[in-house]
Design an enzyme around this catalytic site. Structure first.
Site, PDB file in Angstrom:
ATOM      1  CG  ASP A   1      -5.230  21.147 -11.666  1.00  0.00           C
ATOM      2  OD1 ASP A   1      -4.228  20.812 -12.315  1.00  0.00           O
ATOM      3  OD2 ASP A   1      -6.346  20.623 -11.829  1.00  0.00           O
TER       4      ASP A   1
ATOM      5  NE  ARG B   1      -3.655   0.053   2.519  1.00  0.00           N
ATOM      6  CZ  ARG B   1      -4.467  -0.164   3.545  1.00  0.00           C
ATOM      7  NH1 ARG B   1      -4.505   0.698   4.562  1.00  0.00           N
ATOM      8  NH2 ARG B   1      -5.228  -1.235   3.585  1.00  0.00           N
TER       9      ARG B   1
ATOM     10  CE  LYS C   1      -6.501  14.661 -18.159  1.00  0.00           C
ATOM     11  NZ  LYS C   1      -6.803  14.173 -16.805  1.00  0.00           N
TER      12      LYS C   1
ATOM     13  CE1 TYR D   1     -11.211  16.978 -16.054  1.00  0.00           C
ATOM     14  CE2 TYR D   1     -10.849  16.671 -13.702  1.00  0.00           C
ATOM     15  CZ  TYR D   1     -11.159  16.159 -14.940  1.00  0.00           C
ATOM     16  OH  TYR D   1     -11.425  14.819 -15.069  1.00  0.00           O
TER      17      TYR D   1
END
Length: 380
Positions: free
Chosen positions: A178, A55, A203, A107
């Site tokens: 962002d 994890r 992206k 976005y």
């Protein structure tokens, strides 16, 4: 795994994957280890220190985090399985009854999730055009998070990170930026006063449209906010898989090279569209007539990104006709990949101007892409 010196260029950092060499056999490409758990010896001690459960104990995720944190000049970085998982990890730190100030017209996934989350948690959400500083200053009040996106998607507005940092400090908010459209190659928001920078690594960072990933980096990891984000990621299990981390590293080894090509071609496309008789307006911070150009030139180095938006004369139907006529630009969502894409954002987000087409410029021949746009615009 060895590490390169911190003063090397980003091109070297990414291409060499921070100097990665497999210590077991000298391989210059990292191995994929799919194990989810790790053995203990007869004394119940871990056979390999720092390897308990995948994890958090994932060597490939750690390597990707280290590369990206260095690229952002950050104190620490965390990978997530998607960009939205990274967004959610930050905003879930806001308590019931808290307040978020968020840039509008960004976005859509961020906006939609945040609106619904705030309703569930009785959090006040203030949406404001943060690229308009007087408007932001008027709306500013004590808050937990000030969230901005620059360049914004799809209108490509440029927001002053340093000025927003000052406002955030005045209202007691963490400034989160962002920076997906810029990538760490073009902009480092932490250097301008951001507390946290967020990327949808799906992206441009990955760049091959074949993996989902998100990334957060912080200027200072020794605070309650970052510890809460790290705990949320661990406890909620918002971790990236081993193969996805491997793909991410593979993709970002060419990130600076890809961004250089994309920016050059995007600039040429924006300049062509700016003079086309069937184009109403072009939205691109690289154009000298763009409202945010001077600020973008201060905050971005080496180019202005791969996204170009433009308004087709006539309206929605004309924009759809142009998109339908394109041969090389694939009609698909997303951005930052090696292949060029076109999207009619109004189709999925009705609040966006119906005449707007958003281009994600890839690494194909600039001449081919320009010719494709020219022939498509003749349909009008």
């Amino acid at each position: 795994m060895t590490s390169t010196k911190d003063d090397l260029s980003l091109a070297t950092l990414f291409a060499q994957a921070d100097g990665m060499v497999d210590p077991s056999n000298g391989a210059v490409v990292p191995a994929i280890q799919p194990a989810t758990t790790f053995a203990r010896d007869e004394q119940n001690q871990l056979v390999s220190k720092g390897h308990l459960y995948s994890r958090d104990d994932n060597d490939l995720a750690r390597l990707a985090e280290r590369i990206l944190a260095k690229s952002e000049k950050a104190d620490d970085g965390l990978l997530f399985p998607t960009g939205m998982a990274a967004v959610a990890a930050v905003l879930r730190t806001v308590p019931n009854g808290g307040r978020i100030i968020m840039q509008n017209a960004i976005y859509w996934g961020t906006t939609k999730w945040t609106r619904e989350f705030c309703v569930r948690r009785q959090i006040e959400l203030i949406e404001v055009d943060c690229s308009n500083l007087p408007e932001l200053e008027e709306a500013a009040q004590p808050a937990d998070v000030l969230w901005i996106e620059t360049p914004s998607n799809p209108y490509l507005k440029t927001t002053d990170i340093r000025a927003c940092s000052k406002i955030a400090k005045q209202i007691g908010a963490a400034l989160v930026v962002d920076s997906t459209a810029a990538t760490p190659v073009l902009s480092n928001p932490l250097a301008f006063g951001a507390d946290i920078v967020m990327h949808s690594a799906t992206k441009g960072i990955n760049g091959h449209s074949d993996v989902l990933a998100g990334f957060l980096a912080t200027a200072n990891a020794d605070n309650d906010l970052w510890r809460a984000i790290a705990t949320d990621r661990h406890d909620a299990g918002a971790i990236i898989g081993t193969f996805e981390a491997w793909l991410l590293i593979r993709g970002m080894r060419t990130l600076p090279l890809r961004m250089e090509r994309m920016c050059e071609t995007a600039q040429a496309i924006a300049m062509m569209l700016e003079t086309h008789s069937n184009v109403e307006a072009v939205l691109y911070p690289g154009l000298v007539n763009d409202k945010g150009h001077a600020l973008a030139a201060q905050q971005m180095t080496g180019g202005f990104g791969c996204l170009v938006s433009f308004l087709v004369k006539g309206g929605k139907q004309e924009a759809l006709a142009v998109a339908g006529q394109l041969k090389l630009f694939k009609r698909a969502t997303s951005l930052g990949g090696v292949e060029s894409l076109v999207e009619h954002r109004h189709t999925v987000e009705p609040a966006i101007d119906g005449s707007l087409l958003r281009l994600s410029v890839g690494i194909e021949s600039a001449d081919d892409l320009l010719a494709d746009l020219e022939q498509a615009l003749t349909v009008l």
